[in-house]
Structures are given as C-alpha cells and as structure tokens.
Write a protein that holds these residues in place. Structure first.
Motif: not given
Length: 426
Positions: A123-129, A160-172
């Motif tokens: 759900e968090d990953a989907e929200r990032c997208l 926002q380092r934590a958010l940026a890393r999470k979005v990067w990981a989901v996209l990758n």
C-alpha cells in the motif's frame, strides 16, 4: 517548388480528390490539400524491396509550420535510410501507449507484483506511485521513459531522503519487473547505473513513557485486529511485517517461543523470539491455533492498511496524552496545557524497547540479538544452527525484563487498575 508559407497559402484544391504539392529540395516531403481545402504535411518514402508508403506529419497551422514539418520529414527520411519504418514505428508507439502507458501499467504492477512480493508494504509502495510518479509520467509509454524522466520524478522530493529512496526503489522494481514480463527489452531499465538517493540520517526517535502509555491505551480503541497488532509490536519488538504476517505455525506455546523463518525476516536469517507474559497473554486472548494467521481480517491474508491505522492511532494517542497531562496538572494544582504528539513511526517501537533494555542493564549485544540484527557470525550449516540458538537464554531474560518494565509502566499510570493488561478492554 519549395514548400514555404507563401506556397502553402497559395496552394489550391480541386473539386474531387486530394492534390499533392512536392518539395523540389527535399525529396519525399510534400503538402496535401483535400477538396475541402484542408492542408496537411506528408512525407513519402520507400524501404528497400517494399512499396512506397506515405505518412501524415500534421495539419498546417500551429504547431505545424513548413519549417517544422520539413525538419520532421528530414528526420524520418534519415530513419528510413537506417531501415526503420516510421509508419510501423508510429503504430507501435500507439500500441505501447495503450498497453504500456505508465498510469495503467503502474496499476497492473501493483496488482501482479507489489501485492504478491511486498505483502506488508504494497500500500505504501502504491501510494508512492500514485502521489509522486503518476502525476508526472501520466500515460507516457514505458519504452519512452528515460533517465531524465526519472530525475524529474526524484528531484522534487530529493530533500525528503526516506521518501526519495522509497520512490526510487519502487520505480526500479517496476522497470525490472517489466523486463521480467518481456514488456521491455533486456537492458532497457532507464534507472540502470543511476545511484539511489542518499540514505536518511539514522533515526533517534524514542517514545517517552507518556507516549508508550498513550499508545497502549489507544490500542484498545483502535479496533480489531489493530489493537492486538500494536500490543504485540510492543511486547515482542519485532518488525511490522513480521508481526502482521505472523502465522500460528511459527509459535510454540509450550516452549514460549516464536520462530521467525528466514524467508519472512528482513535479513533472511531465522530468528527465535522468547515470548514474555505480555505476548503470551495477547496470543491466548486470540485463542491458540495450529494453522492460519494470528492477525487477519480475511482469514487468508495478513493485515494491511497500516497508514490509515497509524493516523487513527495518532489521533487516539494525542487524546490520551492530553488526558495524562490534564490529570498531572490537576494533581499538582497547575493550569492545564495543550500537548502535541511528535511524529513517530511503528519502527520506533523497536528502538524504544532496546533503549529501555539497555537502561535495565541488558548488554547491547543481547538487545541487538533480540531484534535479529546481523552480527556477521551466522555462517552456514552447523554454524547457522548454533547462531540461531546463541543468546537464547539471554534474550529470554531481556524480553522478560522488557515485558515487566512495560507492564509496570502502563499499570503504574492506572492507579486503580488491578486487571492484567492483556485482559483490559476499553
């Protein structure tokens, strides 16, 4: 004739059928005029061994001027010389837009990959997208997305380092999954070679005694199965997803032990968690079973929806904190003051517990072992078995001391409460 604005304006139509005016400087570039006077730019080409094909560039007028149409025609004719069929390429792009448009593909990725591989955090990953990627990439076809597009997504949230890393990981993961599904060619991940955003600074948030009390009290009002989930987080100090997906088969009631299997642990290592009284009471309240999940709303899948639950928990905690502050002010004869709840995460419960353990005299290596932090000593074979049971007595002592400390803390705040915590219901 050379196709210029003057020539285009002067070009006439005929009563029936289209008429074409061809540029004498760029072979294959032309102007088509329909009987109704609609003027559009075209390019005609022939691939070796194939019949001639004609492609419409655009209708005369903004944005298509003679110069812009000529430049596009030159580009297409260069591609033709390289063996590329621009009509076939245009059809493929249209097909990609329908089947590989980012917004639609992100939904498919969430349903077929995230919900399967990231059960506890999809759900968090989907929200990032949804919040940070789709608004920028929209329906852009996956094959057209490049590194510059990825930077356009990450750069606005880089601070926002934590958010940026999470979005990067989901996209990758989305792009690697697209390659695995053969929706993208191999080695076509636009993020290949791109460094992830830097890690955020280590968190130091530790819940105060009042916040622990407030969270525990609020857990009885947050609803099922979230109340038991919160209390098990506190009692066991294990990771959110490990508790959320806890199966009964990992629990041994007689030995008072929870064996987290490596495939469910973040570090991939099996982990033994001695169960203190608080954990045992909470599990007994749910009724010991041999199969299935301890915490579930469907009977088949782990609990999800952590963000919604956390927002409700925070709201309840703030009310409990205010009650504590008001009671304290009244007892001291002071004027009541409004309180605030500083931002915190469920993961901070682990740090809160181990910090308390160390204050209770538990050595750091024992408290680290309680959290299944890797020590680099696991090895293989017999060494792994040894490491699994290493510190088991010490961990049991640590968890018992933490459980007693937690119960004393919460019960001490309730002067008239003589009922065991796990039996208390709001």
């Amino acid at each position: 004739m050379r196709i210029t604005k003057r020539e285009v304006d002067a070009a006439g139509a005929r009563a029936s059928g289209d008429i074409y005016y061809w540029d004498d400087k760029l072979s294959g570039f032309g102007l088509r005029v329909t009987p109704r006077g609609v003027k559009s730019y075209v390019v005609q080409y022939r691939l070796k061994g194939r019949p001639a094909r004609r492609m419409t560039l655009g209708i005369h007028g903004s944005p298509w001027t003679p110069d812009k149409a000529r430049a596009r025609a030159e580009q297409i004719l260069i591609e033709v010389k390289s063996g590329i069929d621009p009509v076939a390429m245009a059809k493929k792009k249209a097909q990609d837009a329908r089947t590989l448009g980012f917004e639609a593909y992100a939904k498919r990725f969430s349903d077929e990959c995230l919900k399967v591989e990231w059960e506890g955090s999809w759900e968090d990953a989907e929200r990032c997208l949804t919040l940070h990627v789709v608004p920028r990439l929209k329906s852009r076809a996956l094959p057209e997305i490049d590194a510059a597009d990825i930077r356009a997504v990450i750069d606005p949230i880089r601070s926002q380092r934590a958010l940026a890393r999470k979005v990067w990981a989901v996209l990758n993961r989305l792009f690697t999954w697209a390659i695995e599904q053969h929706d993208l060619p191999a080695n076509s991940n636009p993020m290949a070679g791109m460094k992830p955003p830097p890690k955020p600074a280590d968190r130091k948030r530790v819940l105060s005694p009042d916040e622990i009390i407030a969270a525990w009290r609020a857990s009885f009002e947050v609803g099922e199965p979230w109340g038991p989930f919160i209390r098990l987080l506190f009692a066991t100090l294990q990771r959110r997803n490990e508790v959320a997906g806890l199966p009964w088969k990992e629990l041994d009631q007689n030995r008072r032990l929870w064996h987290i299997h490596g495939e469910r642990a973040k570090n991939g290592e099996d982990h033994l968690v001695p169960l203190n009284e608080l954990a045992l009471r909470e599990l007994s309240e749910r009724g010991w079973k041999r199969r299935g999940l301890v915490l579930t709303t469907t009977g088949k899948t782990p609990v999800s929806g952590f963000s919604r639950m956390k927002r409700r928990l925070d709201k309840l905690m703030l009310a409990k904190l205010q009650e504590l502050a008001d009671s304290r002010a009244e007892a001291l004869g002071e004027e009541a003051q409004s309180v605030q709840l500083e931002p915190w995460r469920l993961h901070d419960i682990r740090r809160t517990g181990t910090t308390a353990m160390q204050s209770l005299g538990i050595p750091v290596e024992h408290s680290d072992a309680c959290l299944n932090h890797k020590s680099g000593e696991a090895g293989t074979g017999a060494a792994k078995v040894y490491h699994l049971w290493k510190y088991e007595p010490e961990k049991r002592t640590a968890f018992e001391k933490w459980g007693a400390h937690l119960e004393q803390l919460v019960r001490g705040a309730e002067e008239s409460n003589v009922v065991p915590l796990a039996n208390r219901r709001a």
